[in-house]
Design a protein around this motif. Structure first.
Motif, PDB file in Angstrom:
ATOM      1  N   PRO A 898      50.987  24.929  38.073  1.00  0.00           N
ATOM      2  CA  PRO A 898      49.839  24.891  37.165  1.00  0.00           C
ATOM      3  C   PRO A 898      49.237  26.282  36.939  1.00  0.00           C
ATOM      4  N   VAL A 899      48.520  26.363  35.796  1.00  0.00           N
ATOM      5  CA  VAL A 899      47.723  27.538  35.480  1.00  0.00           C
ATOM      6  C   VAL A 899      46.267  27.136  35.655  1.00  0.00           C
ATOM      7  N   VAL A 900      45.530  27.884  36.471  1.00  0.00           N
ATOM      8  CA  VAL A 900      44.151  27.548  36.792  1.00  0.00           C
ATOM      9  C   VAL A 900      43.231  28.594  36.172  1.00  0.00           C
ATOM     10  N   ALA A 901      42.381  28.139  35.249  1.00  0.00           N
ATOM     11  CA  ALA A 901      41.399  29.022  34.622  1.00  0.00           C
ATOM     12  C   ALA A 901      40.082  28.911  35.368  1.00  0.00           C
ATOM     13  N   ILE A 902      39.538  30.058  35.773  1.00  0.00           N
ATOM     14  CA  ILE A 902      38.291  30.091  36.543  1.00  0.00           C
ATOM     15  C   ILE A 902      37.325  31.020  35.833  1.00  0.00           C
ATOM     16  N   ALA A 903      36.217  30.475  35.387  1.00  0.00           N
ATOM     17  CA  ALA A 903      35.261  31.258  34.593  1.00  0.00           C
ATOM     18  C   ALA A 903      34.455  32.220  35.443  1.00  0.00           C
ATOM     19  N   PRO A 905      33.646  34.936  38.070  1.00  0.00           N
ATOM     20  CA  PRO A 905      34.428  35.982  38.750  1.00  0.00           C
ATOM     21  C   PRO A 905      34.379  35.872  40.266  1.00  0.00           C
ATOM     22  N   ALA A 906      33.212  35.495  40.829  1.00  0.00           N
ATOM     23  CA  ALA A 906      33.105  35.402  42.276  1.00  0.00           C
ATOM     24  C   ALA A 906      33.993  34.292  42.811  1.00  0.00           C
ATOM     25  N   THR A 907      34.001  33.185  42.091  1.00  0.00           N
ATOM     26  CA  THR A 907      34.869  32.074  42.498  1.00  0.00           C
ATOM     27  C   THR A 907      36.324  32.473  42.382  1.00  0.00           C
ATOM     28  N   ARG A 908      36.638  33.161  41.294  1.00  0.00           N
ATOM     29  CA  ARG A 908      38.025  33.592  41.091  1.00  0.00           C
ATOM     30  C   ARG A 908      38.465  34.535  42.202  1.00  0.00           C
ATOM     31  N   ALA A 909      37.564  35.400  42.638  1.00  0.00           N
ATOM     32  CA  ALA A 909      37.920  36.339  43.699  1.00  0.00           C
ATOM     33  C   ALA A 909      38.226  35.603  45.002  1.00  0.00           C
ATOM     34  N   VAL A 910      37.445  34.562  45.293  1.00  0.00           N
ATOM     35  CA  VAL A 910      37.707  33.783  46.496  1.00  0.00           C
ATOM     36  C   VAL A 910      39.074  33.118  46.421  1.00  0.00           C
ATOM     37  N   ILE A 911      39.382  32.509  45.293  1.00  0.00           N
ATOM     38  CA  ILE A 911      40.657  31.802  45.125  1.00  0.00           C
ATOM     39  C   ILE A 911      41.830  32.768  45.208  1.00  0.00           C
ATOM     40  N   GLU A 912      41.665  33.935  44.634  1.00  0.00           N
ATOM     41  CA  GLU A 912      42.761  34.908  44.635  1.00  0.00           C
ATOM     42  C   GLU A 912      42.987  35.516  46.021  1.00  0.00           C
ATOM     43  N   GLY A 930      38.358  32.889  32.582  1.00  0.00           N
ATOM     44  CA  GLY A 930      37.884  32.174  31.407  1.00  0.00           C
ATOM     45  C   GLY A 930      37.735  30.688  31.616  1.00  0.00           C
ATOM     46  N   GLU A 931      37.375  30.029  30.504  1.00  0.00           N
ATOM     47  CA  GLU A 931      37.106  28.594  30.535  1.00  0.00           C
ATOM     48  C   GLU A 931      38.360  27.750  30.377  1.00  0.00           C
ATOM     49  N   GLY A 932      39.463  28.379  29.897  1.00  0.00           N
ATOM     50  CA  GLY A 932      40.688  27.635  29.703  1.00  0.00           C
ATOM     51  C   GLY A 932      40.712  26.930  28.365  1.00  0.00           C
ATOM     52  N   PRO A 933      41.879  26.525  27.917  1.00  0.00           N
ATOM     53  CA  PRO A 933      41.991  25.853  26.611  1.00  0.00           C
ATOM     54  C   PRO A 933      41.313  24.482  26.616  1.00  0.00           C
ATOM     55  N   ALA A 934      41.030  23.997  25.425  1.00  0.00           N
ATOM     56  CA  ALA A 934      40.312  22.727  25.281  1.00  0.00           C
ATOM     57  C   ALA A 934      41.087  21.570  25.883  1.00  0.00           C
ATOM     58  N   VAL A 942      32.571  19.581  38.363  1.00  0.00           N
ATOM     59  CA  VAL A 942      33.099  20.875  38.802  1.00  0.00           C
ATOM     60  C   VAL A 942      33.188  21.763  37.561  1.00  0.00           C
ATOM     61  N   ASP A 943      32.159  22.504  37.296  1.00  0.00           N
ATOM     62  CA  ASP A 943      32.085  23.307  36.082  1.00  0.00           C
ATOM     63  C   ASP A 943      32.863  24.615  36.225  1.00  0.00           C
TER      64      ASP A 943
END
Length: 993
Positions: A898-903, A905-912, A930-934, A942-943
């Motif tokens: 899967p491709v996971v879009a995370i808007a 940045p702090a959350t994305r840093a934790v996941i990475e 980003g928010e990811g495609p529609a 989970v926003d």
């Protein structure tokens, strides 16, 4: 080519090289067959002795067993009670105490006598023709049989204790100590003979204590009767009658006074209209409480009435009335005074209470409180004996006893518990005398014997009492001591304190005599006037004889002369042959159990915790024992030792069926513990107990047990997986915390252990077993099976033997198992021990362990908060993969990338910062901003997280099933990942050794 680099043949079975779980611990528990084997192992290994030895020198936590009655197979209430006790003793042992449990039995009393009498009747024998000692021996043998039966049934529940040396109230040593305890009351003048109204069972031919009473619906006759004023009044009041209301017309012959209240407003009323022939005639004047007058006249079928005047308390205080039966049969020509009574209200009746001091506690109290004044007025204060032990009127009920009826006295209640003809005779006599105002029938709660389930009566009779309010020479009374002790005790739940406080504050003197045969006698000598012989030498001879021969010695020929010796005349000092209330027996158990060095060596006295020591004594029984065993034990110990025998009192509710109904054989809704054990095993019953709110009433039935069995299955499977995985990890290998530093998931599990360790210890210490099970079960199901184990299976099964990650995971699983098996041991006594021996060998037992030490330093709240973020994002990925599975676009999650879009940045840093593909159990995973495609998958709540599913590319590893780029493959092992190739090389090297 070396062995470690040798290629494998096409079609090679890679599963041989995996570290898959292997264990002899079966998935299907087979508890009905397995548990007896474990019990036999415990017995063969003398687990009880080893427990005592392992705990030597520790502070003691003693659960003193409330004795069940030895007269039948155990029922579900017994199972609840005994399992709860075992949860206490096992958990306290593992918390670091010496938690010794000595089971006990209540062996004397009426139910056993009944059984022997039934056997006699079946054989055509007459009990009265059998020597008393022979009858008592048969009672003893009956009790011994049921002690043996119940002992095996309790042991089958997994209850650990000193089953080889239980306490029995009928052992010679116990009977001797019970007698000594009574003698202690006699020596301090707390024991006395008195004449008071007691609850009397005509069916059982004995007095009953409050604890032997239960209340059931009963339909009673009720009457309103008029007592004509004869003295102390002027004007209209002088010609009036005071009206009383009662639901026991049979007590009217025993009436000696009328009670009123200075707090109630009274008036003088006249009947102005009534039907012809009505009992309440036109012109009759009555004194009634103002609030109740209309209700009385309605019952009397009066059509109209008027209020003539106020009647003050001062006016009532000087009145005397005629007895309503003064014209019937003679013997009722005495004055009936009016007395102010605190118990009188205007909530029901007439505002006046018919007072028969031989037939009610409050009647007796108000009569005795006014005794001096009554005597000064020339009123005979003697209380008549109007009813005998068989429920018949005596000649002290003139007109209704044998002298007036040609030997056929009227009877209040029959020996089968049925209403006799006394009420009818009294009502007819009142009507004939013109004293009846109204009559009716009332369905209400009425006292019944809890054994015969038949109504009882209040009857004045000579009995032996223990005084509640006699000064004890130190400024205290028994009541005062007991109330102080209650306040010093921990009550669980806390509401128990208020309940027993009210009972002790308001209870009458304790009636301790019974007119039966099987029990400990009231082993004192007394003169005809009730004076008790106080001689330590006599008391010692009695106790020594009981110790050697049992209480039967009291009933042997020549017993009086033997015990009195040459110093006293048996004609002056009479041997008391009444037996003791069995509640006194059980209330004395602390004296011959807790203070017996054979049971508790080094446990000197009781109440050590309050005295500043480290030992604790707990009593645990059903909530009905606030008026039973807790009550009698408290009074007995406070009377002889000045303090309670317990530090902690825990109560449980009653067991109902699944619909919340009381269990009844007639309804067919009973659940027999023997049936549950035979079908599912005792651990299922134990788990049911531990998951209930036992402080309240709890429910059990087939559907509830199915839920319990499902919970057990999940717990067992988790334990089984750990055992299988740990087959590749030697017990006792050290946990290298430093080596865990790179592995956040392992450190997170240790953090959770540190959190749970505090919770589990606190909950076990608070006897809150449901909290333990809820926390441990949720951890095993959610944190472990559905998360940690699920993630780590790849590393544990497939990583090379040298893998630091795999070794770290094994070390953590080892610690998880040790903690969880120990935490579950008090509840799943059989299963936890079965698992423990599977891990550590047949000689080991989890029950010999204390709860493992879990370092507080393992707690890492910052790490836990970080992983809450990771879990939150993981839930979205998992949700997206479930959609793909349902649509059959993928099977295993390893087929996904899967491709996971995370808007954020702090959350994305934790996941990475973590191997998120590993956490999500996928072959590959991309993280994008980003928010990811529609069209991406999102999870409500989970926003800022969106997932675009995709299939994994490349080749499926033949060993771990992960998809990988074949270009990265080891040439020697082209069909597996490089990680798996390294594992193969190590496996081959090990195989070649």
């Amino acid at each position: 080519m070396t062995a470690s680099n040798a290629p494998v043949d096409e079609g090679f079975d890679y599963s041989r090289t995996l570290f898959l779980p292997r264990t002899e611990f079966p998935m299907r528990a087979g508890l009905p067959q397995k548990e007896p084997e474990i019990l036999a192992r415990w017995q063969k290994g003398d687990l009880y002795r080893r427990l005592r030895e392992s705990a030597a020198g520790r502070p003691k936590f003693v659960l003193h067993d409330g004795p069940p009655y030895a007269n039948g197979n155990i029922h579900i209430g017994h199972a609840l009670n005994k399992i709860l006790k075992d949860l206490v003793t096992r958990s306290q042992q593992m918390l670091g105490f010496d938690s010794n449990y000595v089971p006990g039995w209540d062996c004397h009393g009426l139910p056993i006598e009944w059984k022997i009498e039934e056997q006699y009747r079946a054989k055509g024998r007459n009990k009265d023709e059998v020597p008393l000692v022979e009858f008592r021996r048969e009672c003893r043998a009956f009790a011994e049989h049921w002690v043996d039966v119940q002992r095996e049934e309790f042991k089958r529940l997994g209850v650990e204790g000193d089953w080889a040396h239980p306490y029995l109230t009928m052992t010679y040593a116990a009977e001797a100590q019970i007698a000594r305890e009574l003698m202690a009351f006699a020596l301090t003048d707390q024991l006395y003979r008195g004449s008071k109204p007691v609850m009397w069972s005509v069916v059982e031919k004995t007095s009953l204590a409050e604890a032997e009473i239960e209340y059931h619906d009963h339909v009673s006759d009720m009457i309103w009767a008029a007592f004509p004023v004869t003295a102390g009044a002027a004007g209209d009041l002088a010609a009036a009658s005071v009206v009383i209301w009662t639901t026991t017309p049979w007590t009217i012959p025993g009436n000696r006074a009328i009670a009123y209240s200075s707090r109630v407003a009274y008036g003088l009323y006249r009947v102005t209209a009534a039907p012809d022939g009505n009992w309440a005639r036109v012109g009759a004047t009555y004194v009634l409480a103002d609030k109740l007058a209309a209700e009385v006249f309605k019952a009397a079928k009066v059509e109209a009435f008027e209020r003539l005047a106020d009647v003050s308390a001062a006016a009532l205080a000087g009145l005397s009335c005629a007895h309503p039966l003064s014209g019937f049969g003679g013997g009722y020509g005495f004055a009936v005074p009016l007395l102010d009574g605190e118990h009188v209200t205007d909530e029901a009746g007439t505002g006046f209470v018919h007072t028969a001091p031989g037939h009610g506690r409050e009647d007796f109290d108000v009569w005795m409180a006014n005794g001096r004044e009554l005597a000064a007025r020339g009123i005979d204060t003697r209380i008549p004996y109007t009813v005998d032990g068989d429920g018949f009127y005596t000649d002290e009920a003139p007109g209704f006893g044998p002298a007036a009826t040609g030997g056929h006295a009227r009877r209040v209640i029959t020996d089968k518990g049925e209403t006799g003809d006394a009420n009818k005779a009294v009502i007819e006599a009142l009507a004939a005398a013109g004293a009846l105002v109204a009559r009716g029938r009332l369905k209400h709660q009425y006292p019944h014997s809890w054994r015969s389930r038949k109504p009882v009566i209040f009857r004045n009779t000579p009995q032996w009492f223990i005084a509640m309010d006699k000064g004890l020479g130190d400024g205290t009374t028994l009541r005062g001591r007991a109330l102080t002790a209650i306040a010093e005790t921990q009550w669980v739940p806390a509401s128990g304190e208020n309940r027993i406080t009210g009972m002790i504050a308001n209870r009458p003197d304790w009636v301790v005599s019974r007119q039966r045969a099987w029990g400990v006698p009231i082993a004192v000598f007394a003169r005809d006037d009730g004076t008790i012989l106080k001689d330590e030498a006599v008391n010692r001879r009695i106790a020594d004889a009981f110790e050697a021969e049992g209480a039967d010695a009291w009933y042997q020929p020549g017993a009086a002369e033997r015990f009195l010796g040459n110093g006293y005349d048996p004609a002056e000092w009479k041997k008391v042959d009444d037996i003791l209330d069995v509640w006194f027996d059980s209330g004395s158990t602390h004296a011959f159990t807790l203070e017996d060095p054979r049971h508790f060596p080094g446990l000197a006295g009781i109440r050590r915790k309050v005295d500043g020591g480290g030992d604790t004594v707990m009593y645990l029984e059903g909530s009905d024992q606030h008026r039973g065993w807790f009550h009698s034990s408290l009074l007995e110990s406070c009377g002889t030792r000045g303090r309670a025998p317990f530090d902690v009192v825990v109560t449980h509710g009653f067991t109902l069926d699944e619909q919340g109904r009381k269990m009844s054989k007639s309804i067919g809704n009973t659940v027999a513990p023997q049936d549950v054990i035979k079908r599912s095993g005792a651990d299922i019953l134990r788990l049911w107990v531990a998951t209930t709110d036992y402080w309240d009433d709890q429910r059990i039935g087939p559907e509830i047990l199915k839920t319990v069995e499902e919970t057990y299955r999940k717990l067992r499977n988790t334990i089984r997986w750990m055992l299988g995985t740990l087959a590749h990890h030697r017990p006792g290998e050290a946990l290298d915390i430093a080596a865990l530093q790179p592995f956040e998931l392992e450190r997170l599990m240790l953090h959770r252990l540190a959190e749970l360790d505090v919770l589990v210890r606190e909950a076990y210490a608070a006897y809150d077993y449901k909290r333990v099970l809820a926390a441990v079960s949720a951890f095993m199901t959610s944190d472990l099976s559905a998360f940690y184990f699920d993630i780590r299976k790849d590393a544990l099964y497939c990583d090379p033997a040298s893998s630091p990650k795999r070794r770290a995971a094994l070390a953590v699983v080892d610690r998880l198992f040790a903690c969880l098996a120990a935490w579950l041991a008090p509840v799943l006594a059989f299963t936890a021990d079965e698992a423990w021996t599977e891990r550590y060998g047949a000689e080991a037992s989890v029950h010999l362990e204390t709860f493992p030490d879990v370092p507080a330093a393992w707690r890492d709240d910052a790490l836990a908060e970080r992983w809450e973020t990771i879990k939150r994002v993981r839930r979205v990925v998992t949700g997206a993969l479930e959609v793909e599975r349902a649509a059959k676009r993928i099977g295993s999650s390893l087929e996904a990338a899967p491709v996971v879009a995370i808007a954020d940045p702090a959350t994305r840093a934790v996941i990475e910062s973590v191997p998120f593909d590993e956490v999500c159990i996928v072959s590959a995973l991309s993280i994008v901003p980003g928010e990811g495609p529609a069209e991406a998958f999102r999870l409500e709540g989970v926003d800022g997280i969106a997932v675009v599913p995709a299939r994994a590319q490349g080749r499926k590893c033949a060993r771990s099933w992960k998809y990988f780029d074949p270009a990265t493959a080891d040439p020697a092992f082209p069909d597996i990942t490089p990680r798996d190739a390294q594992a193969m090389r190590e496996w081959q090297a090990a195989e070649s050794l």
